[in-house]
Design a protein around this motif. Structure first.
Motif, PDB file in Angstrom:
ATOM      1  N   ASP A   1      42.460  32.879  54.857  1.00 47.65           N
ATOM      2  CA  ASP A   1      42.550  32.195  56.156  1.00 47.65           C
ATOM      3  C   ASP A   1      43.922  32.363  56.800  1.00 47.65           C
ATOM      4  OD1 ASP A   1      39.969  31.358  56.030  1.00 47.65           O
ATOM      5  OD2 ASP A   1      40.418  29.313  55.379  1.00 47.65           O
TER       6      ASP A   1
ATOM      7  N   ASP B   1      20.017  31.853  70.231  1.00 53.28           N
ATOM      8  CA  ASP B   1      18.718  31.723  69.571  1.00 53.28           C
ATOM      9  C   ASP B   1      18.493  30.246  69.247  1.00 53.28           C
ATOM     10  OD1 ASP B   1      17.492  34.589  68.506  1.00 53.28           O
ATOM     11  OD2 ASP B   1      19.628  34.633  69.023  1.00 53.28           O
TER      12      ASP B   1
ATOM     13  N   ARG C   1      36.581  39.410  55.846  1.00 52.05           N
ATOM     14  CA  ARG C   1      35.506  40.225  56.414  1.00 52.05           C
ATOM     15  C   ARG C   1      35.487  40.119  57.924  1.00 52.05           C
ATOM     16  NH1 ARG C   1      31.988  42.016  52.503  1.00 52.05           N
ATOM     17  NH2 ARG C   1      32.463  41.170  50.448  1.00 52.05           N
ATOM     18  N   SER C   2      34.960  41.145  58.535  1.00 49.19           N
ATOM     19  CA  SER C   2      34.951  41.188  59.995  1.00 49.19           C
ATOM     20  C   SER C   2      34.070  40.093  60.575  1.00 49.19           C
ATOM     21  CB  SER C   2      34.420  42.537  60.467  1.00 49.19           C
ATOM     22  OG  SER C   2      34.160  42.465  61.852  1.00 49.19           O
ATOM     23  N   PRO C   3      34.607  39.327  61.536  1.00 55.69           N
ATOM     24  CA  PRO C   3      33.755  38.380  62.260  1.00 55.69           C
ATOM     25  C   PRO C   3      33.080  39.043  63.459  1.00 55.69           C
ATOM     26  CG  PRO C   3      36.038  38.065  62.898  1.00 55.69           C
ATOM     27  CD  PRO C   3      36.018  39.224  61.940  1.00 55.69           C
TER      28      PRO C   3
ATOM     29  N   GLN D   1      25.853  39.085  65.507  1.00 55.37           N
ATOM     30  CA  GLN D   1      26.092  38.056  64.494  1.00 55.37           C
ATOM     31  C   GLN D   1      24.795  37.818  63.720  1.00 55.37           C
ATOM     32  OE1 GLN D   1      28.865  36.730  63.608  1.00 55.37           O
ATOM     33  NE2 GLN D   1      30.211  37.204  65.329  1.00 55.37           N
ATOM     34  N   LEU D   2      24.933  37.707  62.402  1.00 59.51           N
ATOM     35  CA  LEU D   2      23.767  37.433  61.568  1.00 59.51           C
ATOM     36  C   LEU D   2      23.472  35.937  61.604  1.00 59.51           C
ATOM     37  CD1 LEU D   2      21.672  38.493  59.513  1.00 59.51           C
ATOM     38  CD2 LEU D   2      23.334  37.979  57.730  1.00 59.51           C
ATOM     39  N   LEU D   3      22.360  35.588  62.235  1.00 55.85           N
ATOM     40  CA  LEU D   3      22.019  34.160  62.333  1.00 55.85           C
ATOM     41  C   LEU D   3      21.393  33.646  61.039  1.00 55.85           C
ATOM     42  CD1 LEU D   3      20.600  33.980  65.951  1.00 55.85           C
ATOM     43  CD2 LEU D   3      22.799  33.163  65.116  1.00 55.85           C
TER      44      LEU D   3
ATOM     45  N   TRP E   1      22.303  26.444  63.156  1.00 53.89           N
ATOM     46  CA  TRP E   1      22.968  27.575  62.502  1.00 53.89           C
ATOM     47  C   TRP E   1      24.262  27.977  63.185  1.00 53.89           C
ATOM     48  CZ3 TRP E   1      18.158  31.306  62.486  1.00 53.89           C
ATOM     49  CH2 TRP E   1      17.714  31.538  63.790  1.00 53.89           C
TER      50      TRP E   1
ATOM     51  N   TYR F   1      28.210  27.912  61.132  1.00 50.41           N
ATOM     52  CA  TYR F   1      28.727  29.271  60.979  1.00 50.41           C
ATOM     53  C   TYR F   1      30.051  29.382  61.713  1.00 50.41           C
ATOM     54  CZ  TYR F   1      28.139  34.340  60.324  1.00 50.41           C
ATOM     55  OH  TYR F   1      28.263  35.638  59.946  1.00 50.41           O
TER      56      TYR F   1
ATOM     57  N   ARG G   1      41.092  32.523  48.312  1.00 50.06           N
ATOM     58  CA  ARG G   1      40.276  32.192  49.484  1.00 50.06           C
ATOM     59  C   ARG G   1      41.119  31.508  50.566  1.00 50.06           C
ATOM     60  NH1 ARG G   1      38.567  31.236  53.482  1.00 50.06           N
ATOM     61  NH2 ARG G   1      36.448  30.832  54.224  1.00 50.06           N
TER      62      ARG G   1
ATOM     63  N   TYR H   1      31.986  31.597  62.711  1.00 49.02           N
ATOM     64  CA  TYR H   1      32.280  32.591  63.728  1.00 49.02           C
ATOM     65  C   TYR H   1      31.818  32.171  65.117  1.00 49.02           C
ATOM     66  CZ  TYR H   1      33.055  35.753  59.754  1.00 49.02           C
ATOM     67  OH  TYR H   1      33.512  36.341  58.596  1.00 49.02           O
ATOM     68  N   PHE H   2      31.061  31.099  65.223  1.00 49.49           N
ATOM     69  CA  PHE H   2      30.544  30.688  66.530  1.00 49.49           C
ATOM     70  C   PHE H   2      31.329  29.514  67.106  1.00 49.49           C
ATOM     71  CE2 PHE H   2      26.700  32.692  64.757  1.00 49.49           C
ATOM     72  CZ  PHE H   2      26.447  33.599  65.764  1.00 49.49           C
TER      73      PHE H   2
ATOM     74  N   TYR I   1      32.710  25.903  54.613  1.00 51.25           N
ATOM     75  CA  TYR I   1      33.956  25.685  55.360  1.00 51.25           C
ATOM     76  C   TYR I   1      33.707  25.061  56.731  1.00 51.25           C
ATOM     77  CZ  TYR I   1      36.619  28.164  51.817  1.00 51.25           C
ATOM     78  OH  TYR I   1      37.208  28.523  50.635  1.00 51.25           O
TER      79      TYR I   1
ATOM     80  N   ASP J   1      21.913  38.248  66.375  1.00 53.59           N
ATOM     81  CA  ASP J   1      21.863  37.959  67.804  1.00 53.59           C
ATOM     82  C   ASP J   1      22.380  39.175  68.577  1.00 53.59           C
ATOM     83  OD1 ASP J   1      24.630  37.904  67.862  1.00 53.59           O
ATOM     84  OD2 ASP J   1      24.797  35.791  68.392  1.00 53.59           O
TER      85      ASP J   1
ATOM     86  N   VAL K   1      29.332  42.794  61.173  1.00 51.29           N
ATOM     87  CA  VAL K   1      29.832  41.493  60.740  1.00 51.29           C
ATOM     88  C   VAL K   1      29.724  41.427  59.219  1.00 51.29           C
ATOM     89  CG1 VAL K   1      29.382  39.025  60.746  1.00 51.29           C
ATOM     90  CG2 VAL K   1      29.261  40.320  62.879  1.00 51.29           C
TER      91      VAL K   1
ATOM     92  N   ARG L   1      26.711  33.728  51.402  1.00 46.20           N
ATOM     93  CA  ARG L   1      26.785  34.227  52.778  1.00 46.20           C
ATOM     94  C   ARG L   1      27.250  35.692  52.806  1.00 46.20           C
ATOM     95  NH1 ARG L   1      26.346  32.046  58.012  1.00 46.20           N
ATOM     96  NH2 ARG L   1      26.669  29.842  57.640  1.00 46.20           N
TER      97      ARG L   1
END
Lengths: 325, 821
Positions: B170, A141, B86-88, B734-736, A118, A122, B166, A124-125, A39, B730, B150, B326
């Motif tokens: 949104d 990072d 899902r939670s951001p 957040q999962l990088l 990344w 993503y 999906r 969310y950023f 997305y 991070d 997250v 993801r």
């Protein structure tokens, strides 16, 4: 991914007429489809350019090669002239992805690939490239990000592995648009984020890379890549080098770095340092030191400065000796 | 890709086997069936045609040709699709959730949040770990006003197509009030740290301790106390098939069926019954083909409860949810994530006297099924293959705003093995000894061996595996060549690991729930054989092994045996596949059930042939026929007679079927020796593996090809932890590393050539003599590779580096060492 219309373009003209900022060109899809699935991009249409006649050939051209944008990386790797006369390009391509990826990826796609930052990928950023206000990478990072041109709005690294090799060969990019066709020097093709943060090159939404023009090589060349993993991985840093030799002396040197800046990064100071020198461990090392000059690493990627030095030194020695170092 | 030595490498251990019964008596309390009553497989079938042979996998034809059916391949009539919002945020309060726009979107059937679901589905459960004062937070299947990591599910959309669902996700507008998040487990323990769960006093979920021996004495007697901090970084299991669930509730029949990618259909059925307040009789769980789990599908997930509840709301239409990659990275359990502070009491000759291990386990935001239990295994296995007399682990399980951790291939043992194998090398480095000699000095040699942590190792011969590995790797020659390379300034290192692990989980008293396994062997009137197993293979090859065992016991061909698993409507009882238990526990149940069918078939044959009492006592199977005296019946004829009901042997009933529940008396403890050689690039820190040699001992080998497959795959995952993989969050949580572009799993080309051999030390815990091998490679390889890299860097004075040994980290260490005076 979002639903999209699928347009089969039979000709360059048809493709150009269909393309817009909401209708993106689809070639091998190895980059674009990932971005759709994530997305990151949600175009209304994809314009399939794989069926366009004339974009999938490798031809002799003014002593060099004219390569169609739809030629796959595997086809380039299998091409005797690429292998024999353009080793820097051959090595750069050889290190891209996996055989499956190279069977699908095209040269045009490699030049036009979007960043693999990344934060960009993503949702969310915050990301300026995606229309946001800030850049999460600058304070975040950033060990895989740029060490050159880091004062701009985006610190991505350009993902093209072919780019640096094409720069040292002085390639040109043939671009087709509504007004006809034009040639751009490969270094002018790539643009810094400061010029326009949303894109990575000079292409307008309705323009298409159709060919890459490679002049005849003028000496020896090589590419050296440092990766986290020994294969199937993005480079942490890479260097392509072309040397015009007289005996053991480099009359001319062209050195370009990859994976360290938002564009393939020409190392002019290193070229000057090597010019007129006998190529050996010492002179290669001195040039490598110069290659890292001007680097402004971010908080997490000072290591890449060292990698630049190593890659440049090893690429110079590989070019001069014809051996992979 | 990998090379396995043939027959010559397999060492027979007749001696150990002969001694086994006496040992079993010695530990009579631990052995389930009295040794006198037990029939060992190799006694019943002295010359097996299939067991022990490199038989190709029965399941591979369909899996390789794409003809197998995974959850996503199932398409039911009228099926609806679910996508999850899902939670951001790593930590936030849900101020409001506006769903009307999503509800009105084309194709949307419904949008559901906590308030619509909570009356239908209770919290995500955990297995009781037996830890006092365990703090368990409220863990709803959809967030109840607050999100804590997250990727936590917050709402679900049900729609006519996956795309519609999906797109509607949104359109849900959620107003979050971000709360401070904590991602570092040590910081989470600080008194002023943000609390993950406001209803709990702090972030400490539990404390636990295991100790044995006289630690004071050990640390008093030691020549030196070595301190080291070690970390087993957080990993993402990355099964090839992501999770997926289809649920359907038939209102008339009052029957819920859940198709899900799980390792434990029976446990899941019991737990879903509790969550949904439906009797188990009305819940059927089916695991179709499962494309890998590695422990990450050894769980009861929010989505499994959620889909079941949604199925009731839209009954009788089925609902389907397939996890994206993801989502899989963010919301399927992670593994490892332990920090250990070690104190090692060691003597100058290399003898280790005692180890203290203070461990912090980052368990993430919630308890999943075995979240608390996994790190306790690290404490239990801390002694490794060594006989030091005193050990203590203190463990703190700490909440952070991250995905919960749980089982991941090895599950607690890779962490323990990494610690103890690093300890052996730290001691060797401290006193300038060969790491091989330090290991020899400390090996446990008498079995059963009692560890200071309270385990009883069944059988073992650690030195034999080590010696064979040393020979295989040409260790002496390699050390000599290493010395020469060092003289040239090259950074070449050799590392080893002599691991022991805990398998065939397990005796029920050592488990959070039943540790038994069930099997039914059923012969049809026409002589076709079905094996129903409560294990649930997801790549291991149990279909092959169980057919090998059954065919050998019944004297038939493997093709005649069909192994059924994964459907609680078909297989009535089971525990599942995890902890390298399926062959040792489940395979034994199959053997015992098959043996009982065989006994009955002999009686039926004797009765049908009109045999005398003396002949009936000596019915033989030869050339696929049952012989009583000079008369015989084929296998199919006996099967028919058993069902025809005209000749029923005395004391028997018609039919031909046996069910057996096997309760193992102990765990089993496989072991081995892995050796690795690496070279480090001084200028870049890149590590290249130059050679890998492994000698594994998993007891009696059932199928060498399957063992090789497990060892190779295991080594790949262990290599991933050593060099590449790390789940990176991070500071904001957040999962990088949320995609496979960012999370570096090893691929085929990253694997070195593997030179694998075996020793064979049967266990006395089960009649097959088999121990288990599903996790051995992962457990053995990580420390061997890390030890090799540290050995390469030893001339620079580097004693330890945390994983993963990425080039940057290695290069920084080299640079720092070079700058040191």
């Amino acid at each position: 991914m979002k639903n999209f219309a699928y347009i089969n373009a039979a000709s360059e003209k048809a493709a150009i007429e269909s393309m817009s900022d909401k209708a993106l060109a689809l070639a091998g899809g190895t980059n674009l489809l990932n971005l759709l699935k994530e997305y990151v991009l949600a175009p209304e249409a994809l314009v399939n350019i794989k069926g366009i006649a004339g974009l999938n050939a490798i031809e002799s051209f003014e002593g060099g090669l004219k390569i169609g944008a739809n030629v796959t990386l595997s086809e380039l790797l299998d091409h005797a002239e690429v292998r024999g006369r353009y080793p820097a390009l051959h090595q750069a391509l050889y290190d891209i992805g996996t055989p499956q990826i190279r069977n699908m990826s095209t040269l045009g796609g490699n030049l036009c690939a979007r960043p693999h930052c990344w934060y960009y990928r993503y949702e969310y950023f915050d990301c300026k490239k995606r229309g946001g206000q800030g850049c999460a990478a600058i304070a975040g990072d950033n060990e895989f990000h740029a060490i050159f041109a880091t004062d701009g709005p985006c610190v991505m690294i350009h993902p093209s592995s072919a780019g640096p090799a094409l720069v040292v060969y002085g390639a040109k990019v043939k671009i087709a648009g509504p007004g006809g066709s034009r040639d751009a020097g490969i270094e002018e093709f790539f643009t810094l984020p400061a010029a326009a943060v949303a894109r990575e090159n000079v292409l307008k939404p309705n323009e298409l890379v159709t060919h890459v023009l490679l002049p005849p090589p003028n000496g020896k060349s090589a590419t050296y890549e440092v990766r986290h993993k020994e294969s199937h991985d993005w480079p942490l840093a890479m260097a392509s080098v072309a040397l015009t030799m007289a005996g053991e002396t480099a009359q001319e040197a062209r050195i370009c770095l990859g994976a360290v800046a938002p564009v393939p990064w020409r190392a002019a100071a290193a070229e000057a340092a090597l010019k007129g020198k006998v190529v050996n461990e010492t002179t290669a090392g001195e040039a490598a030191q110069k290659a890292a000059e001007g680097a402004k690493p971010l908080s997490g990627n000072k290591y890449k400065v060292q990698l630049v030095r190593t890659a440049v030194k090893r690429a110079i020695l590989a070019a001069a000796t014809g051996r992979r170092v | 890709m990998a090379k396995t030595a043939g027959k010559k490498s397999v060492t027979r251990t007749g001696k150990a086997s002969a001694k086994a019964p006496r040992r079993a008596r010695q530990s009579a309390a631990k052995a389930a069936p009295p040794a006198s009553q037990r029939v060992d497989f190799f006694k019943l079938v002295p010359k097996p045609r299939f067991v022990g042979k490199p038989v190709k996998r029965k399941e591979d034809v369909r899996l390789i040709t794409g003809a197998g059916h995974y959850v996503d391949d199932l398409r039911l009539a009228d099926m609806l699709h679910v996508e999850i919002l899902r939670s951001p945020h790593a930590h936030a309060r849900i101020v409001s959730m506006e769903v009307e726009e999503a509800r009105k979107a084309s194709g949307v059937v419904g949008v559901f949040a906590y308030k619509e679901i909570s009356s239908l589905c209770g919290d995500v459960p955990l297995a009781h770990p037996g830890i006092p004062d365990l703090k368990v937070p409220h863990h709803p299947v959809l967030a109840d006003g607050e999100v804590n990591f997250v990727g936590e599910p917050a709402a679900a959309v049900v729609a006519e197509s996956r795309y519609a669902a999906r797109d509607a996700v949104d359109l849900i507008r959620v107003e979050y009030e971000p709360l401070p998040a904590v991602v570092d487990p040590e910081k989470a323990l600080a008194p002023d740290a943000p609390k993950v769960h406001k209803e709990l006093a702090d972030n400490l979920s539990f404390s636990w301790e295991v100790k044995g021996g006289d630690l004071d004495e050990a640390f008093k007697k030691a020549d030196r106390i070595i301190q080291q901090r070690v970390r087993s970084q957080r990993l993402i299991p990355c099964a090839l098939e992501t999770r997926g669930v289809i649920a359907q509730y038939l209102t008339g029949e009052e029957q819920l069926t859940v198709w899900t990618s799980t390792q434990i259909p029976h446990i899941l059925r019991t737990q879903l019954s509790g969550m949904l307040k439906l009797p188990e009789s009305k819940v059927r769980v089916v695991a179709p083909e499962v494309g890998g789990g590695f422990g990450s599908k050894l769980n009861v997930y929010a989505e499994e409860g959620l889909l079941s509840a949604l199925a009731r709301l839209v009954a009788p239409r089925p609902v389907k949810w397939i996890e994206t990659r993801r989502e899989n990275m963010a919301a399927t359990t992670h593994g490892r994530d332990q920090i250990g502070e070690l104190s090692i009491a060691a003597c100058a000759d290399g003898t280790v006297l005692g180890v203290k291990h203070d461990c912090i386990a980052d368990i993430g935001a919630y308890h999943q099924l075995f979240t608390a239990i996994i790190p306790t295994l690290t404490g239990l296995m801390l002694a490794g293959s060594y006989r030091f007399p005193a050990a203590r682990t203190t463990l703190k399980g700490v909440f952070t705003n991250k995905m919960p951790t749980d089982a991941y291939r090895g599950a607690g043992r890779p962490e323990a093995t990494f610690i103890i194998e690093r300890i052996m090398d730290l001691v060797a480095a401290e006193f300038n000894l060969d790491p091989v000699e330090v290991r020899r000095k400390n090996f446990a040699r008498k079995f059963p061996f009692s560890t200071p942590t309270g385990l009883a190792y069944d059988t073992g011969d650690y030195e034999k595996a080590l010696n064979q590995a040393l020979k295989l790797a040409d260790y002496q020659g390699r050390r000599a060549r290493q010395a020469k390379a060092r003289d040239e300034g090259r950074l070449v290192g050799i590392g080893l690991s002599t691991y022991v692990e805990i398998c065939s989980m397990g005796p029920s008293k050592g488990m959070a729930a039943g540790g038994w396994e069930s099997a039914t062997v059923r012969v049809s009137p026409t002589g076709s054989v079905e094996v129903l197993t409560g294990t649930c293979a997801h790549g291991q090859g149990q279909e092959t092994v169980f057919a090998q065992i059954t065919a050998d016991v019944l004297g038939i061909e493997m093709d005649q045996v069909k192994v059924q698993r994964g459907d609680t409507g078909n297989v009535p009882w089971g525990v599942g596949t995890f902890g390298s238990r399926a062959t040792a526990v489940g395979g034994t149940a199959v053997f015992e059930a098959a043996r009982r069918v065989l006994e009955k078939m002999k009686k039926v044959a004797a009765a049908a042939l009109g045999a005398s009492a003396a002949q009936a006592a000596r019915v033989q199977i030869k050339n696929g026929k049952f012989w009583a005296g000079k008369k015989s019946l084929s296998f199919a004829e006996v099967a028919f007679q058993a069902h025809r009901g005209l000749v029923i042997p005395e004391g028997e009933t018609p039919g031909l079927e046996a069910t057996y529940f096997f309760e193992p008396g102990n765990f089993t403890f496989p072991f081995g020796a892995h050796i690795c050689q690496v070279e480090v690039d001084r200028d870049t820190g890149e590590v290249s593996i130059q050679g890998y040699w492994a000698v594994d001992d998993c007891g009696k080998p059932m199928n060498p090809l399957l063992i090789d497959g497990q060892v190779h795959g295991g080594i790949a995952q262990g290599l991933g932890q050593a060099l590449y993989e790390e789940a990176v969050y991070d500071e904001s949580g957040q999962l990088l590393t949320g995609t496979l572009m960012d999370y570096a799993v090893p691929k085929a080309t990253h694997m070195p050539w593997l030179h694998c051999e075996r020793t064979e030390t049967p266990t006395d815990v089960n009649p097959l003599g088999v121990k288990g091998v599903g996790e051995a490679g992962t457990i053995g390889s990580t420390p061997a590779i890390v030890n090799a890299v540290i050995d390469a860097l030893r001339p620079l004075g580097i004693k330890h580096l945390d994983m993963p040994l990425r080039p940057e980290k290695v290069w920084r260490a080299i640079k720092k060492a070079a700058a040191a005076p």
